[in-house]
Scaffold this motif. Structure first.
Motif, mmCIF file in Angstrom:
data_model
loop_
_atom_site.group_PDB
_atom_site.id
_atom_site.type_symbol
_atom_site.label_atom_id
_atom_site.label_comp_id
_atom_site.label_asym_id
_atom_site.label_seq_id
_atom_site.Cartn_x
_atom_site.Cartn_y
_atom_site.Cartn_z
ATOM 1 N N VAL A 190 15.000 -23.421 9.296
ATOM 2 C CA VAL A 190 13.484 -23.796 9.561
ATOM 3 C C VAL A 190 12.588 -22.494 9.332
ATOM 4 O O VAL A 190 11.545 -22.656 8.685
ATOM 5 C CB VAL A 190 13.349 -24.117 10.939
ATOM 6 C CG1 VAL A 190 11.971 -24.572 11.067
ATOM 7 C CG2 VAL A 190 14.266 -25.516 11.393
ATOM 8 N N ASN A 191 13.134 -21.433 9.784
ATOM 9 C CA ASN A 191 12.224 -20.143 9.568
ATOM 10 C C ASN A 191 11.820 -20.168 8.087
ATOM 11 O O ASN A 191 10.882 -19.672 7.567
ATOM 12 C CB ASN A 191 12.806 -18.805 10.228
ATOM 13 C CG ASN A 191 12.748 -18.817 11.699
ATOM 14 O OD1 ASN A 191 11.811 -19.414 12.250
ATOM 15 N ND2 ASN A 191 13.553 -18.447 12.256
ATOM 16 N N LEU A 192 13.140 -20.241 7.085
ATOM 17 C CA LEU A 192 12.939 -20.070 5.818
ATOM 18 C C LEU A 192 12.068 -21.224 5.171
ATOM 19 O O LEU A 192 11.304 -20.935 4.484
ATOM 20 C CB LEU A 192 14.237 -20.030 5.283
ATOM 21 C CG LEU A 192 14.230 -19.774 3.641
ATOM 22 C CD1 LEU A 192 13.652 -18.457 3.420
ATOM 23 C CD2 LEU A 192 15.868 -19.753 3.209
ATOM 24 N N LEU A 193 12.202 -22.291 5.627
ATOM 25 C CA LEU A 193 11.633 -23.635 5.161
ATOM 26 C C LEU A 193 9.998 -23.441 5.231
ATOM 27 O O LEU A 193 9.238 -23.782 4.541
ATOM 28 C CB LEU A 193 12.181 -24.919 5.784
ATOM 29 C CG LEU A 193 13.566 -25.240 5.505
ATOM 30 C CD1 LEU A 193 13.957 -26.325 6.365
ATOM 31 C CD2 LEU A 193 13.655 -25.563 3.881
ATOM 32 N N VAL A 194 9.670 -22.873 6.437
ATOM 33 C CA VAL A 194 8.140 -22.633 6.860
ATOM 34 C C VAL A 194 7.408 -21.979 5.899
ATOM 35 O O VAL A 194 6.538 -22.252 5.373
ATOM 36 C CB VAL A 194 8.045 -22.328 8.160
ATOM 37 C CG1 VAL A 194 6.588 -21.597 8.383
ATOM 38 C CG2 VAL A 194 8.612 -23.245 9.326
ATOM 39 N N ARG A 195 8.212 -20.816 5.635
ATOM 40 C CA ARG A 195 7.819 -19.817 4.394
ATOM 41 C C ARG A 195 7.801 -20.557 3.022
ATOM 42 O O ARG A 195 6.696 -20.388 2.213
ATOM 43 C CB ARG A 195 8.543 -18.575 4.330
ATOM 44 C CG ARG A 195 8.346 -17.651 5.748
ATOM 45 C CD ARG A 195 6.743 -17.265 5.519
ATOM 46 N NE ARG A 195 6.845 -16.367 4.326
ATOM 47 C CZ ARG A 195 6.857 -14.927 4.065
ATOM 48 N NH1 ARG A 195 7.291 -14.440 5.221
ATOM 49 N NH2 ARG A 195 6.755 -14.661 2.948
ATOM 50 N N LEU A 196 8.894 -21.307 2.697
ATOM 51 C CA LEU A 196 9.039 -21.902 1.447
ATOM 52 C C LEU A 196 8.049 -23.053 1.189
ATOM 53 O O LEU A 196 7.640 -23.352 -0.032
ATOM 54 C CB LEU A 196 10.278 -22.337 1.226
ATOM 55 C CG LEU A 196 11.378 -21.085 1.028
ATOM 56 C CD1 LEU A 196 12.801 -21.827 0.945
ATOM 57 C CD2 LEU A 196 11.424 -20.222 0.087
ATOM 58 N N SER A 197 7.681 -23.779 2.272
ATOM 59 C CA SER A 197 6.578 -25.032 2.130
ATOM 60 C C SER A 197 5.446 -24.825 1.609
ATOM 61 O O SER A 197 5.015 -25.638 0.988
ATOM 62 C CB SER A 197 6.626 -25.670 3.681
ATOM 63 O OG SER A 197 5.820 -24.771 4.438
ATOM 64 N N SER A 198 5.092 -23.636 1.353
ATOM 65 C CA SER A 198 3.588 -23.262 0.950
ATOM 66 C C SER A 198 3.729 -23.564 -0.467
ATOM 67 O O SER A 198 2.537 -23.477 -1.039
ATOM 68 C CB SER A 198 2.992 -21.958 1.610
ATOM 69 O OG SER A 198 3.911 -20.975 1.171
ATOM 70 N N SER A 199 4.755 -23.178 -1.066
ATOM 71 C CA SER A 199 4.828 -23.276 -2.468
ATOM 72 C C SER A 199 5.872 -23.886 -3.244
ATOM 73 O O SER A 199 5.945 -24.383 -4.184
ATOM 74 C CB SER A 199 5.104 -21.511 -3.118
ATOM 75 O OG SER A 199 3.841 -20.981 -2.570
ATOM 76 N N PHE A 200 6.948 -23.595 -2.610
ATOM 77 C CA PHE A 200 8.195 -24.463 -3.276
ATOM 78 C C PHE A 200 8.300 -25.832 -2.816
ATOM 79 O O PHE A 200 7.679 -26.495 -2.183
ATOM 80 C CB PHE A 200 9.600 -23.976 -2.558
ATOM 81 C CG PHE A 200 9.998 -22.572 -3.152
ATOM 82 C CD1 PHE A 200 11.259 -22.429 -3.621
ATOM 83 C CD2 PHE A 200 9.169 -21.374 -3.206
ATOM 84 C CE1 PHE A 200 11.620 -20.933 -4.041
ATOM 85 C CE2 PHE A 200 9.451 -20.225 -3.602
ATOM 86 C CZ PHE A 200 10.650 -19.909 -4.078
#
Length: 764
Positions: free
Chosen positions: A353-363
């Motif tokens: 989830v920590n990674l998804l939170v960061r990725l969600s803004s662009s990926f």
């Protein structure tokens, strides 16, 4: 005997003395020669390796000598042969002596190599529009001739080859071969095992990470340039060099033009080098990489995911580039090859989830992943129920994801928790919490689609009023007071006040730093105490706590001019500054000095009653009767009078006082815009502000939101409407009005004298 320890550098004070001497065109430089001879290793060398180890410090001395020769051409007294030879080489560089004559005066092995290096560099500069003092690439890099116009080298080719025989160092053969090969335009292909040695560092998920590699001695120019590219990093899609100072960049990525990158691709013709070159081309020129390079980034990203370290993923250069590829829409345009499909498959299987939170803004993520992000953020904002201290609540309010997604129930609970925790607490953390709470409310209002915006707006009003009525005075009582006292005789104060009444521009000269030397002094002091100016500071204002966010240059042309002036000072006098700071910090420090100065000067000014009467007389407007207990009306009545005088001053300089368009027919310009025009004209004409401290005084203290902004702060009820600050603003505004009227009268008197002179000439 103990080994002598040499400094091999200029102390800061010596460096400052040197540059000051250059700027003053000093003719006294024997002290500099003696300093070098006392503090530098000036013995000869026995190997080329030793030359490499010692040359940097002495090349800087060569540069110093070149600076001296621009203004002075004396024959100095030298105790050491090597330093005298370096001076002779510097004379050759500037053209004060011919090459043949210089070569005869050079005998040490160190100076022979330095002379040769200068010779080659001068030829390179002559034919390639460059201005290096020393560029050793011709000596050290194969194929460097391919990057140059070689015509100038052809003229001196035979003499260079003959001179090489004079250098007797045993380990100089490799350098000699490089020079001869470049002179003869020998073309080398790819170095043996180049990609075996460097391929793993080139084709990696974090290749752009300030990498400094140990390099083979015989690499080609192309290979060195490719490895230079690993010395950059990427931040928010922009290239960051490993070192930058003004115009000096290492590596100098600005020379990586599209043509050069194309030339490098053709030379290597390899997918590994294409990966690096096309990535750089995309960052610099927004040229889409080919599918193979994008696939490589995707595969490298998947490797990082498989390792499972979120930090490694999110700090990798591949993550930065893929983020930019998504942002620029490249990932939507490319062919969905098997590799790309596999990338999306693995991307959509991420569960961290920590990674998804960061990725969600662009990926581009799947719906269930976005739901995981949403659930995660919900858990974050639900944590408000367990927060019982101000630091944790402050951290909670800093989370913009919480502000964007929080629902009404937890929003209300956050308010309750805030009010509970600030009750009966008076330390400075409360001010910071109020500040962060307002930012949180603003973020909720702008980004949240769930919470009732009517409630949010009312809460913004409530929190401001709560601070003003309940917390401000409590916080002020907790501040520690520092005082500084000085004694000035009554006679001196009286004399100063009398001078001000005769010429108000004295006040402007005492508060505004219009002279370059005064600005340099502030910049030097700021640089010396850099940490103080780099920490976050919060101001306890009665309206609301405010964090110092630096100078706002938008819509403040006068501060942009000041910024430009500071940049010029840094460019010319930067050697005086121990630390290199952002120009905005320097401008903020100048404004801080302005304000400190005006507080001190106004405290000394005691003739407000006399000045009030004088203004009533010279302006010709009946004012409210003066009273020692200054009222708000005493101050605010002066604002329109000041505007009228500013418009009158503008007209004397040909500035139309009303807006020059039909849509706003005959509407007056804002007084600050008229002052800006005047100040800009002065700066453009004189390249400085020395003749306009009064205009700066009025602009900054009356109208500039980066400074006191008295008129606007008072009119809008934010400050200067009661107590000491009201009296302070009253004095400043009277002096501002007096300054403008004083300048108008000077202009009118001078015009009158000039016209009288013309009449007398006609009579004659």
């Amino acid at each position: 005997m103990p080994e002598i320890k040499y400094k091999n550098y200029l102390d800061h004070e010596i460096h400052v003395k040197f540059v000051d001497g250059i700027l003053k065109h000093s003719q006294n430089w024997q002290w500099f020669i003696e300093y070098i001879e006392d503090n530098y290793n000036l013995l000869d060398i026995s190997s080329y390796i030793e030359y490499q180890n010692r040359s940097n410090s002495l090349i800087r001395i060569l540069s110093n000598f070149i600076n001296i020769l621009e203004i002075c051409d004396f024959n100095f007294q030298f105790r050491t042969v090597l330093l005298q030879e370096i001076y002779e080489i510097s004379k050759y560089y500037v053209g004060a002596t011919e090459r043949e004559n210089c070569a005869k005066k050079v005998s040490s092995e160190f100076s022979k190599i330095l002379f040769l290096s200068v010779w080659l560099t001068k030829l390179q500069n002559s034919g390639n529009n460059s201005n290096y003092i020393i560029d050793n690439r011709f000596m050290n890099q194969r194929n460097f001739h391919q990057a140059l116009n070689m015509r100038e080298f052809d003229y001196d080719k035979d003499e260079i080859i003959l001179y090489l025989e004079k250098i007797k160092l045993t380990d100089f053969e490799r350098i000699k071969q490089h020079i001869e090969d470049n002179l003869n335009r020998v073309v080398y292909g790819l170095s043996e095992n180049f990609f075996d040695m460097y391929g793993a560092r080139l084709l990696s998920g974090n290749c752009f990470n300030f990498q400094s590699l140990d390099r083979e001695a015989s690499l080609t120019w192309q290979e060195n340039t490719l490895l230079d590219m690993l010395q950059i990093s990427i931040r928010n899609g922009e290239i960051i060099p490993i070192y930058s100072n003004g115009d000096s960049l290492v590596p100098n990525y600005k020379c990586w033009t599209s043509d050069l990158l194309k030339q490098l691709k053709k030379h290597f013709n390899n997918q590994i080098s294409d990966f690096v070159i096309e990535s750089v081309d995309f960052l610099l020129n927004r040229k889409d990489p080919n599918i193979k390079t994008i696939e490589s980034h995707c595969n490298l990203f998947l490797e990082l995911i498989r390792k499972g370290e979120d930090y490694e993923i999110l700090t990798s250069s591949t993550y930065e580039i893929l983020t930019k590829l998504f942002d620029e829409g490249v990932m939507n345009r490319i062919e969905k090859t098997e590799v790309i499909k596999e990338f999306y498959k693995n991307l959509h299987s991420i569960t961290s989830v920590n990674l998804l939170v960061r990725l969600s803004s662009s990926f581009s993520l799947r719906k269930d992943q976005m739901q995981s992000v949403k659930d995660y953020i919900e858990n974050k904002y639900r944590a408000i129920s367990y927060i019982n201290d101000i630091p944790t609540l402050t951290q909670y309010l800093e989370n913009t994801d919480i502000a964007r997604h929080i629902n009404q129930f937890y929003y209300d609970e956050t308010k309750d928790r805030f009010l509970k925790l600030i009750k009966d607490v008076n330390d400075i953390s409360v001010a910071n919490l109020f500040y962060q709470a307002m930012l949180f409310l603003i973020s909720v209002n702008q980004t949240n689609q769930i919470v009732d915006k009517r409630i949010v707006k009312q809460d913004m009003i409530n929190i401001q009023e709560y601070w003003q009525k309940n917390k401000y005075q409590e916080q002020v009582k907790n501040l520690q007071e520092f005082t500084y006292g000085t004694q000035i005789s009554t006679e001196e104060v009286e004399k100063y006040n009398k001078s001000i009444m005769e010429n108000p521009i004295i006040v402007a000269n005492s508060t505004i730093l219009a002279k370059v030397d005064d600005l340099i002094s502030v910049l030097e002091e700021t640089s010396k105490h850099a940490v103080i100016h780099m920490v976050s500071r919060i101001t306890l204002n009665n309206i609301f706590p405010i964090k110092d966010t630096g100078i706002n240059f938008d819509r403040h042309e006068t501060d942009n001019i000041l910024k430009k002036q500071v940049e010029k000072i840094i460019e010319r006098y930067g050697y005086k500054f121990i630390n290199v700071l952002d120009v905005g910090i320097y401008v903020a420090a100048i404004h801080e000095r302005y304000k400190n100065n005006v507080y001190s000067v106004i405290a000394l000014f005691k003739k407000e009653k006399e000045l009030y009467a004088l203004l009533e007389e010279i302006i010709g407007v009946k004012l409210i009767p003066f009273n020692e207990q200054i009222s708000l009306g005493h101050l605010t009545q002066l604002f329109p009078l000041l505007e009228i005088e500013i418009r009158q001053l503008g007209k004397l300089f040909g500035i139309v006082p009303f807006k020059e368009n039909v849509d706003e027919f005959m509407k007056f310009k804002d007084p600050s815009s008229i002052l800006r025009e005047l100040i800009e004209d002065v700066y453009e004409e004189l390249d400085g502000f020395e003749s306009a401290p009064d205009l700066l005084f009025v602009y900054h203290f009356m109208y500039n939101s980066n400074s006191l902004n008295i008129r606007n702060e008072c009119i809008h009820g934010r400050d200067y409407f009661e107590g000491y600050m009201l009296k302070f603003a009253f004095k400043v505004t009277m002096l501002a009005l007096y300054m403008i009227r004083y300048r108008i009268n000077l202009i009118l008197d001078n015009s009158s004298s000039y016209n009288e002179g013309l009449v007398q000439k006609k009579k004659l």
